[in-house]
Design a protein around this motif. Structure first.
Motif, PDB file in Angstrom:
ATOM      1  N   HIS A 117       0.843  -1.200   0.000  1.00 51.95           N
ATOM      2  CA  HIS A 117       0.000   0.000   0.000  1.00 51.95           C
ATOM      3  C   HIS A 117       0.882   1.255   0.000  1.00 51.95           C
ATOM      4  O   HIS A 117       0.542   2.257  -0.633  1.00 51.95           O
ATOM      5  CB  HIS A 117      -0.955   0.006   1.199  1.00 51.95           C
ATOM      6  N   GLY A 118       2.017   1.182   0.684  1.00 52.07           N
ATOM      7  CA  GLY A 118       2.950   2.316   0.678  1.00 52.07           C
ATOM      8  C   GLY A 118       3.438   2.606  -0.732  1.00 52.07           C
ATOM      9  O   GLY A 118       3.500   3.769  -1.156  1.00 52.07           O
ATOM     10  N   VAL A 119       3.752   1.573  -1.477  1.00 49.41           N
ATOM     11  CA  VAL A 119       4.214   1.762  -2.865  1.00 49.41           C
ATOM     12  C   VAL A 119       3.091   2.332  -3.731  1.00 49.41           C
ATOM     13  O   VAL A 119       3.312   3.275  -4.500  1.00 49.41           O
ATOM     14  CB  VAL A 119       4.741   0.430  -3.456  1.00 49.41           C
ATOM     15  N   ALA A 120       1.888   1.800  -3.588  1.00 48.52           N
ATOM     16  CA  ALA A 120       0.758   2.294  -4.396  1.00 48.52           C
ATOM     17  C   ALA A 120       0.455   3.758  -4.057  1.00 48.52           C
ATOM     18  O   ALA A 120       0.084   4.540  -4.934  1.00 48.52           O
ATOM     19  CB  ALA A 120      -0.474   1.415  -4.178  1.00 48.52           C
ATOM     20  N   THR A 121       0.635   4.131  -2.789  1.00 52.97           N
ATOM     21  CA  THR A 121       0.397   5.514  -2.370  1.00 52.97           C
ATOM     22  C   THR A 121       1.504   6.432  -2.876  1.00 52.97           C
ATOM     23  O   THR A 121       1.235   7.510  -3.422  1.00 52.97           O
ATOM     24  CB  THR A 121       0.306   5.600  -0.830  1.00 52.97           C
TER      25      THR A 121
END
Ligand SMILES: *Cc1c(COP(=O)(O)O)cnc(C)c1O
Length: 395
Positions: A117-121
């Motif tokens: 989720h950190g990467v997608a954000t």
């Protein structure tokens, strides 16, 4: 039965917004405006266009011929693994970054466990030129180095959470603290159908593009828009919510949610929330979660980092309690076997999370000619190191 939240964000007895007083204005502003923003013409246009040209939608609905022969039914795979960044998470982060922009926010915060989720954000923050801070447990930072590197290359600042077990729940606490300290300019971007109302509903709506496409694709390919069964894995529950969304009220469609049993439901090393969890409050909503007698959150375990979450979203708690959803589990080993099976039979390496959904195919009493859709939430590149450890034992 109603599977959509009421005005206060309750799905049956689950949901709501249990938040510190100081966050009330922020959450209340979002609650009052999210639908207005999402339904505006300009938002819809931008969201559509980014999903298509940036994220790579629509994703194919693929008829898995050899798998279908093996299980004596018609198995279709919804290919979320083919999206930009390799999982369904991008549907939600694209949606929320547009909401943040419309609200005039300049700074994005998020927490992440495995880093996906950190990467997608960080990806959508870079796309929009917004500052991005991602909170991550110190232990997770060490375990998930490739994703930390991706976030940093994307221009995000990864801040370690050093309290408690130094994992996801500690990162969540840090993100909430940050939001309390920066209520004006900061948008809190949550990664699954969890958190205080309206987040679970907002995220489910962004992910609902999965079942919206599925309906049209099934109609074209099979002559009917509804399958007999949909199978999806559940961490917080966003890919499952998206795959179920447009069929929630169609009781002819069986909805199968698969949790990570880890080393086994009774092993103490599991993330099977509905099986060993109880009602409580986590991440600002009332739902089912894994906790001890004192209400302390129990550390979850799954070989799959994306399913390693001690709760489930309130929609899923409601689907479980009402019986609308069938909740099954798959162990680490069952998921690994399913991942190798799909790879060898269809030439598709699935994410370990998605492999949990595939792992229940042999456990279901599938009828001949039944139409089944498995939501393939992500691709397996990130799991190659894990898969290679087991390659020899999977021959
Ligand atoms: C994060 C993730 C999940 C779990 O999250 P949900 O919100 O339950 O969908 C599942 N699959 C993949 C590939 C993921 O990256």
């Amino acid at each position: 039965m109603n599977y959509h939240p009421d005005a206060r964000g309750f799905y049956g007895s689950f949901g709501g917004a249990y938040i510190p007083e100081l966050l009330y204005p922020n959450v209340e502003y979002l609650r009052k405006n999210y639908l207005k923003i999402m339904e505006s013409e300009s938002f819809r246009k931008e969201f559509r266009s980014l999903l298509q040209d940036y994220a790579g939608r629509p994703t194919p609905l693929y008829y898995a011929k050899r798998l279908s022969e093996k299980y004596q039914s018609h198995i279709y795979l919804k290919r979320e693994d083919l999206t930009h960044t390799g999982a369904h998470k991008i549907n939600n982060t694209v949606g929320q970054i547009l909401v943040a922009q419309k609200m005039g926010k300049k700074r994005i915060i998020a927490e992440t466990g495995a880093g996906q989720h950190g990467v997608a954000t960080a990806t959508v923050a870079a796309l929009m030129g917004l500052q991005c801070v991602v909170y991550m447990g110190e232990v997770d930072i060490r375990r998930q180095a490739p994703n930390v590197a991706r976030m940093q290359m994307l221009g995000a600042e990864v801040r370690p959470a050093t309290s408690g077990s130094k994992t996801l729940k500690d990162a969540t606490n840090e993100a909430i603290r940050d939001w309390i300290n920066h209520p004006e300019d900061t948008y809190y971007l949550i990664g699954s159908v969890v958190g205080p109302h309206p987040y679970p509903d907002m995220v489910a709506r962004f992910q609902s593009v999965i079942s919206e496409e599925m309906k049209q694709q099934l109609l074209l390919q099979t002559g009917r828009s509804a399958p007999d069964r949909i199978i999806a894995c559940v961490g917080g529950g966003s890919n499952a919510a998206g795959a179920f969304y447009h069929y929630l009220d169609n009781e002819t469609v069986s909805l199968v949610a698969v949790e990570a049993d880890g080393l086994g439901v009774d092993s103490g090393q599991t993330a099977a929330t509905t099986q060993i969890g109880s009602e409580g409050i986590i991440h600002g909503s009332k739902t089912l979660l894994m906790q001890d007698e004192d209400g302390q959150i129990t550390e979850p375990y799954s070989l799959s980092a994306g399913l390693d979450y001690p709760g489930i979203g309130p929609l899923h708690a409601h689907l479980f309690k009402s019986g609308r959803g069938q909740f099954l589990g798959a162990t680490d080993e069952e998921a690994l076997r399913a991942a190798f099976e799909l790879t060898r039979m269809e030439g598709i390496i699935p994410a370990l999370e998605s492999a949990h959904a595939l792992a229940v195919l042999p456990k279901l009493d599938l009828k001949k000619d039944e139409v089944v859709v498995v939501n393939l939430s992500g691709r397996g590149d990130k799991d190659m190191e894990t898969y290679m450890k087991y390659n020899d034992s999977m021959q």
